[in-house]
Design an enzyme around this catalytic site. Structure first.
Site, PDB file in Angstrom:
ATOM      1  N   ASP A 173     -30.082 -41.793 -30.163  1.00 46.46           N
ATOM      2  CA  ASP A 173     -30.532 -41.267 -31.435  1.00 46.46           C
ATOM      3  C   ASP A 173     -31.698 -41.964 -31.796  1.00 46.46           C
ATOM      4  O   ASP A 173     -32.573 -41.158 -32.571  1.00 46.46           O
ATOM      5  CB  ASP A 173     -29.502 -42.154 -32.315  1.00 46.46           C
ATOM      6  CG  ASP A 173     -29.403 -41.823 -33.707  1.00 46.46           C
ATOM      7  OD1 ASP A 173     -29.894 -40.399 -34.190  1.00 46.46           O
ATOM      8  OD2 ASP A 173     -29.019 -42.378 -34.839  1.00 46.46           O
ATOM      9  N   HIS A 256     -32.066 -33.321 -34.215  1.00 41.02           N
ATOM     10  CA  HIS A 256     -30.894 -33.352 -35.036  1.00 41.02           C
ATOM     11  C   HIS A 256     -30.303 -32.016 -35.257  1.00 41.02           C
ATOM     12  O   HIS A 256     -28.966 -32.071 -35.531  1.00 41.02           O
ATOM     13  CB  HIS A 256     -31.288 -34.368 -36.068  1.00 41.02           C
ATOM     14  CG  HIS A 256     -31.131 -35.961 -35.952  1.00 41.02           C
ATOM     15  ND1 HIS A 256     -32.021 -36.561 -34.955  1.00 41.02           N
ATOM     16  CD2 HIS A 256     -29.780 -36.680 -35.866  1.00 41.02           C
ATOM     17  CE1 HIS A 256     -31.594 -37.877 -35.036  1.00 41.02           C
ATOM     18  NE2 HIS A 256     -30.363 -37.998 -35.640  1.00 41.02           N
ATOM     19  N   HIS A 259     -28.294 -31.234 -32.397  1.00 42.18           N
ATOM     20  CA  HIS A 259     -27.221 -32.114 -32.321  1.00 42.18           C
ATOM     21  C   HIS A 259     -26.100 -31.422 -33.484  1.00 42.18           C
ATOM     22  O   HIS A 259     -24.956 -31.236 -32.988  1.00 42.18           O
ATOM     23  CB  HIS A 259     -27.195 -33.527 -32.964  1.00 42.18           C
ATOM     24  CG  HIS A 259     -26.113 -34.257 -33.426  1.00 42.18           C
ATOM     25  ND1 HIS A 259     -25.674 -33.726 -34.736  1.00 42.18           N
ATOM     26  CD2 HIS A 259     -25.293 -35.102 -32.556  1.00 42.18           C
ATOM     27  CE1 HIS A 259     -24.362 -34.477 -34.925  1.00 42.18           C
ATOM     28  NE2 HIS A 259     -24.329 -35.315 -33.817  1.00 42.18           N
ATOM     29  N   HIS A 273     -22.898 -39.387 -31.052  1.00 40.99           N
ATOM     30  CA  HIS A 273     -23.811 -38.752 -31.759  1.00 40.99           C
ATOM     31  C   HIS A 273     -25.190 -38.761 -30.933  1.00 40.99           C
ATOM     32  O   HIS A 273     -25.838 -37.982 -30.810  1.00 40.99           O
ATOM     33  CB  HIS A 273     -24.007 -39.463 -33.174  1.00 40.99           C
ATOM     34  CG  HIS A 273     -25.295 -39.097 -33.897  1.00 40.99           C
ATOM     35  ND1 HIS A 273     -25.141 -37.959 -34.740  1.00 40.99           N
ATOM     36  CD2 HIS A 273     -26.642 -39.550 -34.032  1.00 40.99           C
ATOM     37  CE1 HIS A 273     -26.461 -37.872 -35.306  1.00 40.99           C
ATOM     38  NE2 HIS A 273     -27.059 -38.790 -34.831  1.00 40.99           N
TER      39      HIS A 273
END
Length: 380
Positions: A173, A256, A259, A273
């Site tokens: 992350d 992101h 993601h 995540h």
């Protein structure tokens, strides 16, 4: 709409070995009737320390079990509990779901909220937003709040004792933070803080990146040995505080958004995540035509950390065109952070980059003597 520069941060950040024992002291400055939100597994780990810490300050110990994604329904149920029982501060303890739900509920209920992550697995605890999912685990929306948490407290003793995969996820992350922040700074996008990225936000994103490249592998050694070392303290700060400030005030971009797009593929629902974000970061590097050496070094480093760099490792293949098209469409949806990239982004661009990953990563891994990719299996 804000057109200037903006920086957002929590009111107070506390990190250190045995820091959880001071939770009651810090909470006593925020309220007199806290609601603790934690799942049964996390509560079994922190119960004794948290209970003693609150009792020393004369605070009641009220825990709400939480065992779902941070869904709209789960948040609304917490708001009802807060309102009916008269709580004045809500404390999310554990992983991202509990913390995101506590933040969202605290905002709706009009009370203070606190993040107590029990692993350095993401940068979400410091932010003024929550990620809301469907009951099936698909990304639904970001919810933005007018302020950040009143307190973020992370105990590195807990980080050292948590499963290694949690720290790996946090590194995945956090590594995205600089890659996304520099792209946002080159373009005309805005940040989660509500304006253009500040120099401070961008610099903190870069500092997070530097710390991780210097300390990540040693920090993972520390977790394997269940010890708190300077490297683990550094990576905990990079994963939690620096990446949190960097993404919120430096800017999110493609990583992101990809993601979020990956949550549309059922094969990825068992992934963390950070694992999905790492695929997003690598895809972003390909899309922006980053220096080949940087891309290859990123593949090698994140493979050594234990993060996925191929579609195989997230349960997909280049031949899964239906799923990859759905991921690409969701990633490039209007309003997604992918449009902070300094060039126009289309679903076709995302799709082509995703398809390329398999061959690219396999070549680099072969050239650098790294193991063949194996499909990820969710831990039991």
């Amino acid at each position: 709409m804000t057109t200037g520069f903006a920086l957002a941060s929590p009111s107070r950040y506390i990190q250190g070995k045995e820091a959880l024992a001071s939770l009651g002291e810090h909470l006593s400055r925020l309220g007199s009737s806290p609601l603790l939100v934690a799942d049964d597994t996390v509560w079994g780990i922190v119960d004794e320390t948290v209970t003693e810490s609150l009792r020393q300050e004369g605070l009641p110990v009220t825990r709400e079990a939480f065992s779902s994604f941070a869904t709209s329904e789960a948040v609304d149920a917490l708001v009802e509990t807060i309102s009916s029982e008269g709580h004045d501060v809500v404390v999310g303890i554990g992983g991202g779901s509990s913390i995101d739900a506590a933040k969202a509920a605290g905002h709706l209920a009009g009370i203070r909220w606190v993040s107590v992550p029990t692993a350095a697995s993401s940068d979400a605890p410091t932010s003024a937003l929550s990620v809301i999912y469907t009951a099936a685990g698909e990304f639904l929306e970001y919810r933005f709040f007018p302020k950040n948490p009143d307190l973020v407290l992370i105990d590195t003793r807990l980080v050292a004792d948590a499963p290694e995969r949690f720290l790996v996820a946090g590194i995945g992350d956090a590594l995205a933070t600089w890659v996304e922040a520099r792209a946002t700074a080159r373009g005309q996008g805005t940040t989660m803080a509500g304006g253009r990225p500040t120099r401070a936000g961008t610099a903190l994103a870069h500092l997070s990146w530097e710390i991780l490249w210097e300390n990540a592998l040693q920090a993972l050694d520390a977790v394997r040995a269940n010890t708190v070392t300077p490297a683990l303290e550094a990576v905990t700060e990079a994963n939690t505080l620096l990446s949190g400030l960097g993404f919120e005030s430096g800017g999110l971009a493609a990583a992101h958004a990809i993601h979020n797009g990956l949550t549309a593929a059922p094969q990825t629902h068992g992934l963390s995540h950070g694992q999905k974000v790492n695929i997003g970061t690598l895809t972003q590097l390909v899309m922006e035509g980053a220096d080949p050496e940087e891309i290859e070094d990123f593949i090698e480093f994140t493979t050594r950390v234990g993060l996925p760099t191929t579609l195989t490792e997230i349960g997909l293949t280049p031949q899964d065109t239906t799923e990859l098209r759905a991921v690409a469409e969701a990633s490039a949806a209007p309003g997604e952070t992918i449009h902070n990239m300094p060039f126009p982004v289309t679903p076709d661009l995302v799709f082509d980059a995703l398809v390329l990953l398999e061959g690219l990563s396999r070549r680099v891994r072969d050239d650098r003597g790294l193991p063949e990719p194996v499909q990820y299996t969710a831990p039991h």
